[in-house]
Design an enzyme around this catalytic site. Structure first.
Site, mmCIF file in Angstrom:
data_model
loop_
_atom_site.group_PDB
_atom_site.id
_atom_site.type_symbol
_atom_site.label_atom_id
_atom_site.label_comp_id
_atom_site.label_asym_id
_atom_site.label_seq_id
_atom_site.Cartn_x
_atom_site.Cartn_y
_atom_site.Cartn_z
ATOM 1 N N ASP A 76 1.086 -1.567 0.119
ATOM 2 C CA ASP A 76 -0.077 -0.331 -0.113
ATOM 3 C C ASP A 76 0.852 1.466 -0.004
ATOM 4 O O ASP A 76 1.919 1.407 0.526
ATOM 5 C CB ASP A 76 -1.237 0.171 1.357
ATOM 6 C CG ASP A 76 -2.135 0.674 1.062
ATOM 7 O OD1 ASP A 76 -2.943 1.173 -0.242
ATOM 8 O OD2 ASP A 76 -1.869 2.178 2.267
ATOM 9 N N SER A 77 -0.077 2.549 -0.019
ATOM 10 C CA SER A 77 0.911 3.665 -0.034
ATOM 11 C C SER A 77 1.231 4.384 0.524
ATOM 12 O O SER A 77 2.288 5.075 1.411
ATOM 13 C CB SER A 77 0.403 4.330 -1.085
ATOM 14 O OG SER A 77 -0.642 4.923 -0.351
ATOM 15 N N CYS A 100 -4.306 -1.083 -2.632
ATOM 16 C CA CYS A 100 -4.124 0.288 -3.247
ATOM 17 C C CYS A 100 -5.285 0.539 -3.876
ATOM 18 O O CYS A 100 -4.678 0.033 -4.790
ATOM 19 C CB CYS A 100 -2.878 0.880 -3.323
ATOM 20 S SG CYS A 100 -3.297 2.530 -3.812
ATOM 21 N N GLU A 149 -3.663 8.765 7.770
ATOM 22 C CA GLU A 149 -2.309 8.847 7.735
ATOM 23 C C GLU A 149 -1.113 9.856 8.898
ATOM 24 O O GLU A 149 -0.541 9.102 10.351
ATOM 25 C CB GLU A 149 -1.260 9.243 6.330
ATOM 26 C CG GLU A 149 -1.544 7.919 5.414
ATOM 27 C CD GLU A 149 -0.974 7.199 5.358
ATOM 28 O OE1 GLU A 149 0.392 6.734 6.088
ATOM 29 O OE2 GLU A 149 -0.991 5.903 5.183
ATOM 30 N N CYS A 167 -11.551 3.201 -1.238
ATOM 31 C CA CYS A 167 -10.118 2.928 -0.291
ATOM 32 C C CYS A 167 -9.657 2.250 0.693
ATOM 33 O O CYS A 167 -10.179 1.971 1.661
ATOM 34 C CB CYS A 167 -9.045 4.116 -0.136
ATOM 35 S SG CYS A 167 -7.545 4.450 0.759
ATOM 36 N N HIS A 227 -7.679 3.119 2.859
ATOM 37 C CA HIS A 227 -7.644 3.518 4.138
ATOM 38 C C HIS A 227 -9.238 3.651 4.483
ATOM 39 O O HIS A 227 -8.606 3.589 6.717
ATOM 40 C CB HIS A 227 -7.115 5.097 4.237
ATOM 41 C CG HIS A 227 -6.056 5.029 3.891
ATOM 42 N ND1 HIS A 227 -5.120 4.587 2.800
ATOM 43 C CD2 HIS A 227 -4.542 5.540 4.949
ATOM 44 C CE1 HIS A 227 -3.903 4.869 2.983
ATOM 45 N NE2 HIS A 227 -3.496 5.071 3.731
#
Length: 309
Positions: free
Chosen positions: A46-47, A109, A201, A233, A235
């Site tokens: 994942d980023s 991602c 993040e 996403c 997240h």
């Protein structure tokens, strides 16, 4: 199944499943891989930290499977980058996981899956390696149709779908493109959720909640009554309750982590040879390991020690 090419149908090899005794008798319990002196690992990329929601679901579904997680935190978020930039960063990260001994890498991602996966599969992935994305299990669930089903697109129960994703994922229209191969008559309205990934993040969940509610309101101005909502996403599961509350009753919310985990279990049952060598789970980051480890607790609710990639 996860991210296999259209038109390809795979069948489970003999002996891919074992049958448990006792209370679980008769249940298929997933793929059998060597457990004696040959523990295996699958790569999860994942980023940033969002892919930990997928890793957590995979660990719950396949508790004996070691995983190597790679977070490109130094370059997050990907959602505001160009497609070429996303492609180059994703290739570099995937190569790192191949170097760790992973034969199979999951792009946990959506931005990378949307902007880089197809190009990687066509032009870069080395022989004997596989890189899979996260869109397919979601589309399978939405259309109630298996990926190997190559019949013409047909009508499905949902007609109005809200897609919440990063700006890059929305701009790629990758979700709409893949959905069109399986369903007709579905109106998809994309909402680019700028700032949400950055807030998560940074651990600022108050700001993340405010942004989610703002983006849902913006979506509702374009599509007042969606039947379903896609949290596009990895997240966003951390904010799933906020999305549900802001959307209101009557909207079916699809979140990816459990869908991807179940699809991976099915894939490994049919392709046990795609589990690469490894001995234990490992967490790698291009960012500051101590800082990333601290923020990662909110995703897995347990201490995680990241190492410098």
């Amino acid at each position: 199944m996860i991210g296999v090419a259209r038109g390809v149908m795979d069948f489970p090899p003999q002996g891919a499943y074992v049958v448990r005794k006792g209370r679980a008798a008769g249940r298929r319990c997933g793929p059998v891989w060597p457990m004696e002196g040959a523990a295996m690992a699958v790569g999860v990329f994942d980023s940033g930290l969002g892919g930990l929601t997928v890793l957590n679901a995979i660990s719950q579904r396949l508790p004996d499977l070691p995983l190597v997680y790679f977070g490109d935190n130094a370059h997050a978020p990907y959602g505001v980058r160009t497609s070429d930039d996303i492609y180059n960063l994703t290739v570099a990260a995937t190569q790192k996981l191949f170097d760790q001994g992973c034969d199979l890498v999951i792009l946990a991602c959506n931005t990378a899956s949307a902007a880089a996966l197809k190009r990687m599969q066509e032009n870069w992935v080395p022989e004997g390696k596989r890189v899979l994305g996260v869109f397919v299990p979601l589309i399978e669930a939405l259309t109630e149709r298996q990926w190997g089903d190559n019949s013409p697109p047909h009508e499905v129960a949902v007609k109005h779908v809200a897609l919440f994703a990063t700006p890059a994922t929305v701009a790629s229209r990758a979700f709409q493109r893949e959905l069109a191969f399986r369903a007709i008559g579905v109106d998809v309205e994309g909402q680019a959720c700028g700032g949400v990934v950055d807030a998560i993040e940074e651990g600022d969940l108050i700001l993340a909640e405010a942004l989610v509610r703002s983006h849902v309101e913006a979506l509702k101005r374009k599509m007042p009554r969606p039947d379903a909502a896609i949290l596009g996403c990895t997240h966003y599961p951390l904010m799933e309750d906020i999305f549900r509350d802001a959307l209101g009753e009557g909207v079916e919310v699809f979140s990816q982590a459990k869908l991807v985990a179940e699809s991976l279990a099915d894939y490994l049952a049919r392709h046990p040879e795609m589990v690469g060598p490894g001995t234990e789970s490992k967490f790698l980051t291009t960012g500051d390991p101590a800082r990333v480890s601290t923020h990662a607790i909110q995703f897995l609710h347990r201490p995680i020690n990241f190492q410098k990639a």
